[in-house]
Design a protein around this motif. Structure first.
Motif, short mmCIF file in Angstrom:
data_model
loop_
_atom_site.label_atom_id
_atom_site.label_comp_id
_atom_site.label_asym_id
_atom_site.label_seq_id
_atom_site.Cartn_x
_atom_site.Cartn_y
_atom_site.Cartn_z
N LEU A 1 0.82 -1.21 0.00
CA LEU A 1 0.00 0.00 0.00
C LEU A 1 0.85 1.26 0.00
O LEU A 1 0.48 2.27 -0.60
N LYS A 2 1.99 1.19 0.67
CA LYS A 2 2.91 2.34 0.68
C LYS A 2 3.47 2.59 -0.72
O LYS A 2 3.53 3.74 -1.18
N ALA A 3 3.88 1.51 -1.39
CA ALA A 3 4.49 1.65 -2.71
C ALA A 3 3.46 1.98 -3.79
O ALA A 3 3.72 2.80 -4.68
N LYS A 4 2.29 1.35 -3.72
CA LYS A 4 1.30 1.48 -4.78
C LYS A 4 0.47 2.75 -4.64
O LYS A 4 0.21 3.46 -5.61
N PHE A 5 0.01 3.04 -3.39
CA PHE A 5 -0.92 4.14 -3.18
C PHE A 5 -0.37 5.24 -2.27
O PHE A 5 -1.12 6.16 -1.90
N HIS A 6 0.89 5.12 -1.86
CA HIS A 6 1.54 6.13 -1.02
C HIS A 6 0.80 6.35 0.30
O HIS A 6 0.62 7.48 0.76
N PHE A 7 0.36 5.27 0.91
CA PHE A 7 -0.35 5.36 2.19
C PHE A 7 0.55 5.96 3.26
O PHE A 7 1.76 5.75 3.27
N ASN A 8 -0.09 6.69 4.19
CA ASN A 8 0.62 7.19 5.37
C ASN A 8 -0.06 6.65 6.62
O ASN A 8 -0.98 5.83 6.56
N LYS A 9 0.38 7.14 7.79
CA LYS A 9 -0.14 6.64 9.06
C LYS A 9 -1.66 6.74 9.14
O LYS A 9 -2.34 5.79 9.58
N ASP A 10 -2.23 7.87 8.74
CA ASP A 10 -3.66 8.08 8.88
C ASP A 10 -4.46 7.13 7.98
O ASP A 10 -5.52 6.62 8.37
N GLN A 11 -3.97 6.89 6.78
CA GLN A 11 -4.68 6.00 5.87
C GLN A 11 -4.58 4.54 6.33
O GLN A 11 -5.54 3.78 6.20
N PHE A 12 -3.43 4.17 6.87
CA PHE A 12 -3.32 2.83 7.47
C PHE A 12 -4.33 2.69 8.60
O PHE A 12 -4.98 1.65 8.75
N ALA A 13 -4.45 3.73 9.42
CA ALA A 13 -5.38 3.69 10.55
C ALA A 13 -6.82 3.56 10.06
O ALA A 13 -7.61 2.79 10.64
N ASP A 14 -7.18 4.29 9.01
CA ASP A 14 -8.55 4.21 8.48
C ASP A 14 -8.87 2.78 8.03
O ASP A 14 -9.95 2.25 8.33
#
Length: 428
Positions: free
Chosen positions: A271-284
């Motif tokens: 998810l980090k590589a494909k969609f550039h997720f950060n802490k808040d998006q991981f939490a969601d």
């Protein structure tokens, strides 16, 4: 009066587990960002972070493979509360490191070493001992529902923790985690009554030389760690051979844990590589999955277990787990959370009351073995397909492989035919 005491004991246990799990889960969305910032600042893909995470899983799995049955067996003799103290204390140390500072490569490596070493004792031990505590206090007929409630409590903690993480800074997240870890330990020591009431039990174990002497008593004639480890493995093998359903559940547990560990090793970096997720998006994402799991464990499972039995619910959960893994369909979490509670309930009914801790420890050690093997396969696979060296463009290939492994666990679960539960035979 005895039922009231049991109810209050379970209530204190549930609250202890909630606090402890809250402390553990609140840091989950932040650790990927911390690792990437410390090891590969400014990048969305980091091979070093992936391999360090996999190495940590291997070391933790190898250590807990031996520690789980030993801790469970010791809790059968010395009480659950006494043995809970050690992992709940060690759990606080790595959190306190990042509570002090979350910046810098040096502080990250300090955290990494502490986390890896303490996880050998902490990883899964608290939940394993909590399951044995529930088995001590709940009849076989109601045990499946009680295990579901306990797992539901952990899911509630997961949701609440990720909601808090969503609105806290990374530094504040670790400070809150440390405070909650300390609170869970104090609450457990002050309010949780022990469930082992055998007069033959000695004084509580003190971590150091008293613990060492207890280990030696468990293995008479063997005075070194190698022979104690061999003795522990022999006990595991003997208990596994004692019941066909027990062995079948162990195999299902291994395959499903391998799939889950593979998903854990792959999904966040994907998810980090494909969609550039950060802490808040991981939490969601974790909140959605955790909320559906909580609803399922607390509302649906207590109703479904008496009607469908654990074996059928186990297969249903693994089927949806296999579909859930490749496609990240969060709604499937309503069903994919069934397996853990079902497997633990089936196992608890195959052993006598004085073997509950050992039995739950064996299943936890099987899970740890899967955690050893999984990163050896999934970490290189994840790194390979996220890099420019991939043989073809399929960033989520490792996630699909985890889904196939879950499907194998589902097929195995269809063969489980639980025998008549072993009656409560009392202490030996």
């Amino acid at each position: 009066m005895e039922e009231t005491t049991t109810f209050h004991g379970l209530g204190h246990l549930f609250f202890t587990i909630f606090l402890y799990c809250f402390s553990s889960f609140i840091v989950a969305p932040a650790i990927t960002d911390i690792s990437m910032a410390a090891l590969c600042p400014g990048k969305d893909e980091c091979s070093l972070a992936i391999y360090l995470s996999g190495f940590q899983q291997v070391i933790t799995g190898v250590g807990s493979l031996m520690m789980m049955p030993l801790m469970g067996s010791l809790s059968d003799k010395h009480g659950r509360k006494c043995l809970l103290t050690l992992p709940m204390t060690l759990h606080i140390l790595p959190l306190a490191t990042l509570a002090y500072s979350t910046r810098g490569t040096t502080i990250f490596y300090m955290y990494y070493v502490l986390k890896t070493s303490t996880s050998i004792v902490c990883e899964g031990t608290v939940f394993c001992l909590a399951l044995a505590y529930v088995a001590d206090n709940v009849s076989e007929r109601r045990r499946g529902s009680a295990f579901a409630i306990l797992t539901g409590i952990t899911s509630c903690a997961f949701v609440c923790a990720n909601l808090c993480a969503r609105f806290l800074s990374i530094a504040a997240t670790y400070q809150v985690a440390t405070g909650m870890g300390i609170l869970s330990l104090l609450y457990m020591r002050l309010f949780l009554p022990d469930s082992i009431r055998d007069n033959s039990l000695g004084a509580p174990i003190v971590i150091s030389e008293t613990l060492s002497s207890s280990l030696l008593e468990d293995c008479p004639g063997h005075r070194n760690r190698i022979f104690r480890a061999i003795h522990s493995v022999r006990e595991m093998a003997s208990l596994l051979r004692s019941s066909v359903p027990f062995f079948q559940v162990a195999m299902v547990s291994f395959c499903s844990s391998l799939a889950e560990a593979g998903l854990h090793a792959s999904s966040m970096y994907y998810l980090k590589a494909k969609f550039h997720f950060n802490k808040d998006q991981f939490a969601d994402l974790m909140i959605i999955s955790g909320a559906t799991g909580s609803i399922s464990q607390l509302l649906f499972m207590p109703i479904l277990v008496p009607a469908l039995k654990e074996e059928r619910l186990l297969s249903i959960g693994l089927f949806f787990g296999g579909a859930h893994v490749p496609y990240m369909a969060a709604i499937f979490s309503l069903f994919s959370v069934f397996p853990h509670s079902c497997m633990r309930s089936i196992v608890s009914k195959q052993v006598a009351s004085y073997e509950q801790g050992k039995a739950q420890g064996i299943i936890s050690s099987i899970d740890s073995l899967a955690n050893v093997i999984s990163p050896l396969a999934f970490s290189p696979l994840t790194d390979w397909f996220l890099s420019e060296r991939a043989p073809f463009n399929f960033l989520g290939f490792s996630i699909m492989c985890a889904g196939f492994m879950m499907t194998i666990a589902f097929i195995q679960s269809l063969m489980i035919r639980a025998t008549t539960p072993i009656s409560d035979m009392g202490s030996p």
